[in-house]
Write a protein that holds these residues in place. Sequence first.
Motif, short mmCIF file in Angstrom:
data_model
loop_
_atom_site.label_atom_id
_atom_site.label_comp_id
_atom_site.label_asym_id
_atom_site.label_seq_id
_atom_site.Cartn_x
_atom_site.Cartn_y
_atom_site.Cartn_z
N ILE A 41 11.05 -6.74 11.01
CA ILE A 41 11.00 -5.33 11.45
C ILE A 41 10.31 -4.46 10.40
CG2 ILE A 41 12.43 -3.32 11.99
CD1 ILE A 41 14.47 -5.28 13.19
N HIS A 42 10.61 -4.63 9.10
CA HIS A 42 9.99 -3.84 8.02
C HIS A 42 8.48 -4.06 7.97
CE1 HIS A 42 8.76 -3.06 3.85
NE2 HIS A 42 9.61 -2.02 3.95
N GLU A 76 6.49 -4.86 10.49
CA GLU A 76 5.86 -4.17 11.61
C GLU A 76 5.79 -2.66 11.36
OE1 GLU A 76 8.06 -5.25 15.03
OE2 GLU A 76 7.18 -7.27 15.21
N ASN A 77 6.86 -2.08 10.79
CA ASN A 77 6.83 -0.65 10.47
C ASN A 77 5.75 -0.31 9.46
OD1 ASN A 77 8.93 -0.07 12.19
ND2 ASN A 77 10.51 -0.31 10.61
N SER A 78 5.52 -1.15 8.44
CA SER A 78 4.48 -0.92 7.44
C SER A 78 3.10 -0.91 8.07
CB SER A 78 4.57 -1.98 6.34
OG SER A 78 3.55 -1.81 5.39
N LEU A 128 2.39 -0.15 11.20
CA LEU A 128 2.26 1.09 11.97
C LEU A 128 1.97 2.29 11.06
CD1 LEU A 128 5.20 0.62 14.52
CD2 LEU A 128 2.75 0.42 14.98
N HIS A 129 2.60 2.34 9.88
CA HIS A 129 2.36 3.43 8.93
C HIS A 129 0.90 3.43 8.43
CE1 HIS A 129 3.13 6.34 5.80
NE2 HIS A 129 2.59 5.50 4.91
#
Length: 743
Positions: free
Chosen positions: A136-137, A139-141, A143-144
């Motif tokens: 999950i982390h 994927e968030n990176s 997107l950022h």
Amino acid sequence: MAKLLISTVTFVNVHSCPTEGRQTLQEDRRDAAETENQEELSVYQEMTPKEAADVLKLMEEHDPLVNNSIAFAEQLSRDLNVLDEANLRAIISSEMEVTQLMGSIDEALSEVVRVEEALQVYDELLGSVKQQMDHIHQENSLLHHITSNKVKLMDEILFLTTHLDLGKEHCEALSCADLSSPSGVEACIAAAEALSACMNIRIQSGYRKLQAVAEQLIMFETLKQNFENRYVSHITNIFEQQGNAQIPAFSQPADKLSAPSHRLQHEELVPYAPLMAWLKNANPVLFCDLPKVYAQNLSRLYDREIKAFFEQAKTLLVGRRKGSLQEGWEKPAGMGSRQHPRWSLPGNREGQENVLNKGNVIKILEQVLRELRPLCIAEQLFIETFFQLSQNSAEPQVLEEEENTVSPEDPACAKPPSKPEEQAAQLLSEIFSSLDPELRCFLDVCNRAHPFSCLQVLVTLNDCIFEMWGKTSALPSSFLNTVLGNVLLLAKSSFNKCIGTLCKEIEEAKVPSKLKVGILPSVSRFEEFVNYSEAVFRMAQRRAELDKAHLRLADSVFNSINSLSSANLKGSTDMVMMENFHHIHCFLCQKKIQCLEGKKREAKQRYSEHMEKYVIRYLGQPLEKLNHFFEGVKARIAQGVKEEEISFQLAYSKQELRKVIDRYPGKEVKRALETLYRKIHKYLSPEENLFPVVWHAVEQELLRQYQEFQDLIQRCYVGSGITMEFTMEDLLSYFSSITLSST
């Protein structure tokens, strides 16, 4: 023995665990004691002082048994058995508690094993959760980063479209380049600044490969080059028009001197100052030629104006002198007397007042310097600001205000930069190329106005420069400082040359042999020069050059007076020198000039010396034979002849003395004094009024000699009864009667 006692200590009312520990400690000590006993059996070891003390104490306690060793040993053995029995009982009593402690430890170990098994289960469960959170982390990176890249891209696009966009009105202003109207100039200034802002934006090298960016930059460069060419052409035309402008006719009164003002020309160029600053930053190579073009064109205008200005000044100088300068230069002898034609000053008081008060040289020269100062300051201030040649260039509006305040009537209002650049000095030198030669020519005219005009020129230049340098609130033009400094050196050179020529003429002056006794012409010229120079330098701020000139002239005058010793004068040389040194001393006492104090003391000394020589010389005339006789007597005494033996000398015997004394009876002495009185009165100059002083000195010297003659007679002619035929009272009465009869 002490160690055995320590091991048999009994524990009372102590918990079993600590007792067990201590019993274990006692057993360890007992084992150690046995080991030590075995070692002592093999190796003898001396007891320590403490052990010896314990043994002694034990023996004291069992003192009755010490004498019986067997009983003493049995007593010790019984004590040891009691201690061992107590230790065994303590160990047996603590065995149950030790068993309970071991059971508690086993239970604790079982609980630890159970906790470790639970933790292992939990760790296996959390392992899968960690993998999911890491995914999950990540994927968030991603997107950022995507969002950040989109924002940066949008910022760059906005940056390019905003800063590389030149308004339509600015493009039209640069393309048309309307520099002839104030509104057009303002529009061009705003457009040029906007264009510079667009072209000075720093962009990455990769952006220049974009077609839109490349086309925009090419358009900017084209607008810039076209506008630069049109601006340079327009400003050059203005420079040429100003340089070719006609000089307006002088509208001032005939006695009013005024330098031209370039305020209108500067006001015409001031609106273009921002464009000049823009061009300096945009194209330094093209800008570099404009100051030279300005200097070349304006120098023609300044040449015509400066020449006309100095012609007007020369005309005013000629008018104030009420005659032609050329006539005065061709006939310098008309200003002086026959004895000293070249260096004589205006003889009457009206002429001196015309020179000093009206200031035919000082006033005109002061006006010239006063008018040149604002002219040079205004031009220097303008070029430094307009061409951006100083570090602290003023704003255009400030410059325009200062231009309006600079006027010939108020030169102190100008505020030029304190440290102009070297290029500014070069431009000013080219613009005012005719100022230095014209000023030198005008000073030459001033120097030839009359013989000592160089004093007025020197004082005026000194005061002007000191006044300019002394103003801290309005510092003068550095260019004008340089020009005035050069002409000041020239003025000092002319002044020194004038003084040198005057000194040479004074020293080489020949006194006619038939000249009547009196004040020498060189002394009179020195007095006239000092009076005139002191009047000129009365309010001067610097007089070092004048003090040097006074000393040089004083030396020349003294040398001229000393040279009279070889001249063939009608009167006495000592009398002439006495009168002249007395005249100089009295004159210097009146003037109280600090630098001539030494010369004043020297003149007084020389005056006294020559008066003494003069008096002694003329005293020989009334009592000549008597004077010669006693001079011979003093000479014999000086040679070693005893005083009582003088009368035995043939030439100085008593008979010879009586013969000499008989030649000077009282009437003869009075007649000789009357003749001397008339002679001194005839040759002494009445202007100096030295006759009473000289006659009194003659009286005192004659009385002194009479007393000296009487003393010599008493010492050298003892018992002869020889005396003078006149007494001291007779001499006093002779002088008194002669003085009264002549008044």
